[in-house]
Design a protein around this motif. Structure first.
Motif, mmCIF file in Angstrom:
data_model
loop_
_atom_site.group_PDB
_atom_site.id
_atom_site.type_symbol
_atom_site.label_atom_id
_atom_site.label_comp_id
_atom_site.label_asym_id
_atom_site.label_seq_id
_atom_site.Cartn_x
_atom_site.Cartn_y
_atom_site.Cartn_z
ATOM 1 N N TYR A 57 -3.316 -1.924 7.693
ATOM 2 C CA TYR A 57 -4.307 -2.162 9.005
ATOM 3 C C TYR A 57 -5.110 -0.752 8.786
ATOM 4 O O TYR A 57 -4.904 0.269 9.460
ATOM 5 N N VAL B 195 -0.036 -9.029 9.936
ATOM 6 C CA VAL B 195 -1.432 -8.669 10.362
ATOM 7 C C VAL B 195 -1.900 -7.678 9.314
ATOM 8 O O VAL B 195 -1.305 -7.070 8.734
ATOM 9 N N ASN C 132 -5.849 -5.860 7.692
ATOM 10 C CA ASN C 132 -7.123 -5.484 8.261
ATOM 11 C C ASN C 132 -7.431 -4.411 6.962
ATOM 12 O O ASN C 132 -7.453 -3.190 7.396
ATOM 13 N N GLU D 55 -17.444 -9.275 7.082
ATOM 14 C CA GLU D 55 -16.380 -8.811 8.295
ATOM 15 C C GLU D 55 -17.436 -8.884 9.518
ATOM 16 O O GLU D 55 -18.616 -8.695 9.522
ATOM 17 N N GLN E 3 -15.130 -4.108 8.474
ATOM 18 C CA GLN E 3 -13.744 -4.413 8.735
ATOM 19 C C GLN E 3 -13.648 -5.276 9.996
ATOM 20 O O GLN E 3 -14.564 -5.601 10.660
ATOM 21 N N HIS E 4 -12.369 -5.982 10.433
ATOM 22 C CA HIS E 4 -12.144 -6.297 11.763
ATOM 23 C C HIS E 4 -11.911 -5.206 12.828
ATOM 24 O O HIS E 4 -12.057 -4.046 12.376
ATOM 25 N N SER F 53 -6.852 -5.042 17.072
ATOM 26 C CA SER F 53 -7.071 -6.377 17.147
ATOM 27 C C SER F 53 -5.605 -7.312 17.588
ATOM 28 O O SER F 53 -5.721 -8.400 18.201
ATOM 29 N N THR G 174 -6.511 -10.864 13.330
ATOM 30 C CA THR G 174 -6.156 -10.360 11.809
ATOM 31 C C THR G 174 -4.894 -10.950 11.348
ATOM 32 O O THR G 174 -4.339 -10.376 10.598
#
Length: 310
Positions: free
Chosen positions: A67, A159, A161, A250, A279-280, A284, A293
């Motif tokens: 992440y 998750v 990212n 993204e 990115q996200h 998140s 995500t």
């Protein structure tokens, strides 16, 4: 060619890519973009030796994960189960934890003169994250651009990212306070004292975060930015007679101007390079109102970012 050998005995390769006026070097350690030359000017910050990447790096050029960015308190809940992550940034988990993807040796799955694909398998429980995750990143030089293609799959809900953490300096030297930045980003994410988003998508209009029109990095906010911007298009950076156009699939980009780089700890001082980490959004997994995500079995998530030079 062999770039160096880790204490574990794993050899780290350096893959050279070229296309037109672009040249790049990519390491299997951390999937690092070590150099990116545009007409002979190296526009990313790189390090000289493998030991430097082990001891003096601030994620220079690496793919960070699972992440990228921060997860508040090093924890999140997924499907009713709480997961705990290593805390390595104040009270938070940053860029995947203490042994994230930036510190792993990736495998070369395919290569050509202008492209390389690297893969990594992250086992269930790696840095506290659930599920066995398979990730791939492809770097391609074409049409005056570095294109980065990501793909991830999992065997259990998790998750993820991923982003690339290259620091850009379009002059190849000095600082980036004179770089001109424009972003199609009408909103940004305000953060608390620990740099965790408050949950608000705040309008940039009338604030030092408004880059919808071009602004010099150093003219506002002391030049110091480390914030996620909500994209509604792309971004450009101009300096030294060169413009870099950034496009991505993204929803956000973390704009970091390297204000916390420390010349005593790295080969570079403050503002030596700026990051546009597509990115996200940060945190998140703890913010259901943000784009999700979460990755589930049977899904294959892909993402593409391009840095084009004109």
């Amino acid at each position: 060619m062999i770039f160096g050998t880790l204490p574990s005995g794993h050899q780290v390769e350096c893959v050279e890519l070229s296309s037109g006026r672009l040249r790049a070097e990519v390491l299997t350690y951390g999937a690092v973009v070590r150099s990116l030359e545009v007409s002979g000017v190296d526009v990313v910050l790189g390090l000289d030796t493998l030991d430097d990447y082990l001891t003096r790096s601030r994620y220079f050029g690496a793919v960070v994960g699972r992440y990228g960015n921060r997860i508040a308190g090093g924890r999140f809940v997924l499907d009713g189960v709480e997961y705990r992550l290593p805390v390595n940034n104040g009270p938070n988990s940053l860029h995947g934890g203490t042994e994230g993807f930036d510190s792993k040796v990736w495998t070369i799955a395919a290569r050509s003169d202008d492209s390389v694909t690297l893969t990594l398998t992250s086992p269930d429980g790696d840095q506290g994250y659930p599920g066995t995750l398979t990730a791939s990143v492809t770097y391609t030089l074409a049409d005056d651009a570095l294109r980065i293609d990501y793909a991830v799959e999992t065997d259990a809900p998790t998750v993820v990212n991923l982003t690339n953490h290259s620091y850009f300096n379009l002059k190849g030297e000095g600082d980036v306070l004179d770089h001109v930045v424009r972003m199609d980003a009408p909103h940004y994410l305000p953060v608390d004292d620990d740099k965790i988003p408050t949950g608000e998508l705040a309008p940039v209009k009338g604030t030092p975060f408004d880059f919808t029109e071009p602004h010099v990095v150093g003219e506002r906010n002391g030049g110091a930015y480390d914030h996620c911007f909500v994209l509604d298009g792309g971004a450009t950076v101009t300096a030294g007679g060169l413009t870099m156009e950034v496009t991505t699939t993204e929803p956000g980009v973390q704009f970091y101007t390297g204000s916390m780089l420390d010349a005593a700890a790295t080969p570079y001082g403050p503002f030596a390079g700026l990051c546009l980490e597509t990115q996200h959004f940060p945190d998140s997994p703890n913010r259901p109102e943000f784009p999700s995500t979460v990755l589930r079995p049977g899904e294959r998530r892909t993402s593409t970012t391009s840095y084009r030079f004109i």
